[in-house]
Every structure is written in C-alpha cells, then in structure tokens.
Design an enzyme around this catalytic site. Structure first.
Site, mmCIF file in Angstrom:
data_model
loop_
_atom_site.group_PDB
_atom_site.id
_atom_site.type_symbol
_atom_site.label_atom_id
_atom_site.label_comp_id
_atom_site.label_asym_id
_atom_site.label_seq_id
_atom_site.Cartn_x
_atom_site.Cartn_y
_atom_site.Cartn_z
ATOM 1 N N VAL A 123 15.888 14.748 -5.957
ATOM 2 C CA VAL A 123 18.057 15.095 -4.238
ATOM 3 C C VAL A 123 17.184 13.854 -3.750
ATOM 4 C CG1 VAL A 123 19.556 15.376 -2.875
ATOM 5 C CG2 VAL A 123 18.982 16.835 -4.930
ATOM 6 N N LYS A 124 17.489 12.405 -3.446
ATOM 7 C CA LYS A 124 16.967 11.771 -2.303
ATOM 8 C C LYS A 124 17.438 12.321 -1.342
ATOM 9 C CE LYS A 124 14.794 7.593 -2.891
ATOM 10 N NZ LYS A 124 14.915 6.096 -3.377
ATOM 11 N N VAL A 125 16.688 11.841 -0.395
ATOM 12 C CA VAL A 125 17.522 12.466 1.096
ATOM 13 C C VAL A 125 17.266 11.597 1.924
ATOM 14 C CG1 VAL A 125 17.858 14.664 2.846
ATOM 15 C CG2 VAL A 125 18.097 15.115 0.419
#
Ligand code: E4P
Length: 218
Positions: free
Chosen positions: A86-88
């Site tokens: 998950v890219k945050v």
C-alpha cells in the site's frame, strides 16, 4: 539492487518481466490515469492484472488524504492480492496510517519523499519502502541522488529496516547513480531499463563476430 518498473501499462510490464530481471512494479494515480483506468473497481482489477504478470511487490496508492480514508482504502488494496504494497503519501495522516498498517501486518511504500526528515518518519512508522523522488528534485535544481545517499547512510547507521526505493528515475545514469548510492530498489521507466543494454561497442563487436563467422562458414 532490486529492479521495479514504474508504469501501469500492462504491455510494458510484460516486456520488462520477459527480460527475467524484474522484481516488482510501482504505480501511482497519474500512471493509472495515463492508461485511462477509470472507476474504483477497474482500478482494483488492474492491480490484480499486474500482480498476475509479475512475481514481486506491486505498489498500489491510496487516493484518500485523511487517516480513516487511507486505512479503509489501504485495507481494501492489501486484500486484493498478497503482492500488493500500500502506497501512502508522506503527510501527517499518511505517517499515522503507515504506523497502523505496520502494526496490522500490511506492507507499505511511503511516497512523495523529498527529505531525510520525511524518510526518518517513514522508517520510524515501519514503512516497508520509502520512495524519494529523485527526478523531481533534479527538476528544481536539487541533487536527487545525493538524497538517496543520505537516506541510505542514515538507515544503515541506525539499522532501520525500511528499504530505499529510488523513484522518479528518468534515465539510465540515474539507475547507475542509485546503484552506487546504495539504493535497495530502483523503480524505472521501461526505456531507462532497456537503455542499460545500449553500447556501440557491443553492436560493433557483435557485427564483427558475425562477419568473421560468415567468412569461414559462408
Ligand atoms: C513511483 O513510485 C513514483 O510515483 C514515480 O516514480 C514518480 O515519477 P515521476 O516523477 O516521473 O512522475
């Protein structure tokens, strides 16, 4: 150093994967828009399609900017496929969300990183990857590769487990410089990966071998 391809284009992902040296994929909302992938369900399907092409990690970015929204979206993305990371974004809510994901066994890529301070917070929150954008720093007359070197030094000194993923790579020299700077991963456009192959002496040498072979074999 691991090699990721930085695109949402399935043909390019297949082409890089066919080389046999690809370790993963990074995407972002701009790259998804470039492929005209519209609507949440189509976006999710596209991530699964990418996971079915490559063996390694596939970064899928949240769109929400608030903590609760990031947590909701991140959980949905992580549930799509075990390869999803998950890219945050590196914001206050983003760092809080990364800490939550770390505590709940969800792997993360902290994106839009432009300073050692941001990289420190990403590592403290337990991010799997930190993504310093070197090309965008170069665009504003700041040495992007130098930031990679600084983050690698700090992470090594304090033994942080976060991997440095050099992003916003524009050309082959960036890849070489990131390699020398100690980046764990470089995520590159396909043309930069293929550009590593180019050398006129290889072409000239191969032609000479073939010509000499023909001289005696007809
Ligand atoms: C990858 O994770 C980044 O989103 C990407 O490398 C950004 O690249 P750009 O600066 O060329 O848009």
């Amino acid at each position: 150093m691991k090699f990721f391809i930085d695109t949402a284009n399935l043909d390019q992902i297949r082409e890089a994967n066919d080389l046999g040296v690809l370790d993963g994929v990074t995407t972002n909302p701009s790259l998804m828009a470039k492929e005209n992938i519209r609507g949440a369900e189509n976006v999710k399907k596209h991530y699964v399609d990418i996971c079915n092409i490559v063996k390694g990690d596939v970064s899928a970015e949240v769109i929400a900017t608030d903590y609760e929204g990031m947590i909701r979206e991140g959980k949905e993305l992580a549930a799509l496929h075990p390869q999803i990371v998950v890219k945050v974004p590196c914001t206050k809510d983003g760092i809080k969300a990364i800490k939550y994901f770390t505590d709940h066994g969800i792997r993360t890529n902290c994106t839009l990183v432009f300073s050692v301070g941001q990289a420190l917070l990403a590592a403290k929150a337990g991010a799997t990857y930190v993504s310093p954008f070197i090309g965008r720093l170069d665009d504003v007359s700041t040495d992007g590769v130098e930031l990679i070197r600084q983050i690698v030094d700090v992470y090594n000194y304090y033994e942080f487990g976060t991997q440095v993923l050099a992003a916003s790579i524009r050309h082959t020299m960036h890849i070489i410089q990131c390699l020398e700077a100690g980046a764990d991963v470089a995520t590159c456009p396909l043309n930069a990966i293929l550009g590593l192959l180019n050398h006129p002496l290889t072409d000239i040498g191969l032609q000479k071998f073939l010509d000499d072979y023909k001289k005696v074999n007809g």
